[in-house]
Design a protein around this motif. Structure first.
Motif, PDB file in Angstrom:
ATOM      1  N   LEU A  21      17.300  -2.096  14.844  1.00 43.19           N
ATOM      2  CA  LEU A  21      16.484  -3.020  15.639  1.00 43.19           C
ATOM      3  C   LEU A  21      15.524  -2.260  16.540  1.00 43.19           C
ATOM      4  O   LEU A  21      14.364  -2.642  16.689  1.00 43.19           O
ATOM      5  N   CYS A  22      16.000  -1.192  17.115  1.00 43.77           N
ATOM      6  CA  CYS A  22      15.149  -0.384  17.991  1.00 43.77           C
ATOM      7  C   CYS A  22      14.009   0.248  17.198  1.00 43.77           C
ATOM      8  O   CYS A  22      12.854   0.219  17.620  1.00 43.77           O
ATOM      9  N   PRO A  26      11.897  -4.942  17.617  1.00 44.36           N
ATOM     10  CA  PRO A  26      12.268  -6.078  18.457  1.00 44.36           C
ATOM     11  C   PRO A  26      12.979  -5.710  19.758  1.00 44.36           C
ATOM     12  O   PRO A  26      13.015  -6.509  20.676  1.00 44.36           O
ATOM     13  N   VAL A  27      13.543  -4.523  19.844  1.00 43.80           N
ATOM     14  CA  VAL A  27      14.215  -4.101  21.069  1.00 43.80           C
ATOM     15  C   VAL A  27      13.844  -2.660  21.399  1.00 43.80           C
ATOM     16  O   VAL A  27      13.413  -1.908  20.536  1.00 43.80           O
ATOM     17  N   ARG A  40      14.793  -6.701  24.877  1.00 41.28           N
ATOM     18  CA  ARG A  40      13.957  -7.317  23.861  1.00 41.28           C
ATOM     19  C   ARG A  40      12.483  -7.093  24.209  1.00 41.28           C
ATOM     20  O   ARG A  40      12.068  -7.238  25.347  1.00 41.28           O
ATOM     21  N   THR A  41      11.684  -6.756  23.221  1.00 41.69           N
ATOM     22  CA  THR A  41      10.248  -6.553  23.405  1.00 41.69           C
ATOM     23  C   THR A  41       9.511  -7.879  23.171  1.00 41.69           C
ATOM     24  O   THR A  41      10.128  -8.904  22.830  1.00 41.69           O
ATOM     25  N   GLY A  44      10.259  -9.071  19.802  1.00 43.82           N
ATOM     26  CA  GLY A  44      11.561  -9.739  19.755  1.00 43.82           C
ATOM     27  C   GLY A  44      11.494 -11.148  20.312  1.00 43.82           C
ATOM     28  O   GLY A  44      12.133 -12.066  19.777  1.00 43.82           O
ATOM     29  N   ASP A  45      10.724 -11.342  21.387  1.00 44.18           N
ATOM     30  CA  ASP A  45      10.557 -12.681  21.967  1.00 44.18           C
ATOM     31  C   ASP A  45       9.937 -13.643  20.946  1.00 44.18           C
ATOM     32  O   ASP A  45      10.367 -14.784  20.806  1.00 44.18           O
ATOM     33  N   LEU A  47      10.049 -13.358  17.681  1.00 46.34           N
ATOM     34  CA  LEU A  47      11.005 -13.586  16.594  1.00 46.34           C
ATOM     35  C   LEU A  47      12.063 -14.618  16.951  1.00 46.34           C
ATOM     36  O   LEU A  47      12.497 -15.387  16.096  1.00 46.34           O
TER      37      LEU A  47
END
Length: 51
Positions: A21-22, A26-27, A40-41, A44-45, A47
């Motif tokens: 994920l990193c 998304p994070v 969360r980036t 990610g928000d 998504l």
């Protein structure tokens, strides 16, 4: 900030998933003392539908 590689001596499935994920965006991951914080980036928000 680039995601550092997970320690090779602890290939736990949850750490592998978090690393994926990193790496994919998304994070983000950062250390705070002995803890690892995942945030969360904006990607990610979007998504999860909150951004």
């Amino acid at each position: 900030m680039a995601c550092p590689p997970s320690p090779a001596d602890t290939p736990h499935p949850s750490s592998q998933a978090a690393g994926l994920l990193c790496a994919s965006g998304p994070v983000t991951r950062e250390r705070s003392g002995r803890s690892v914080l995942y945030r969360r980036t904006a990607v990610g928000d979007v998504l999860v539908g909150t951004g």
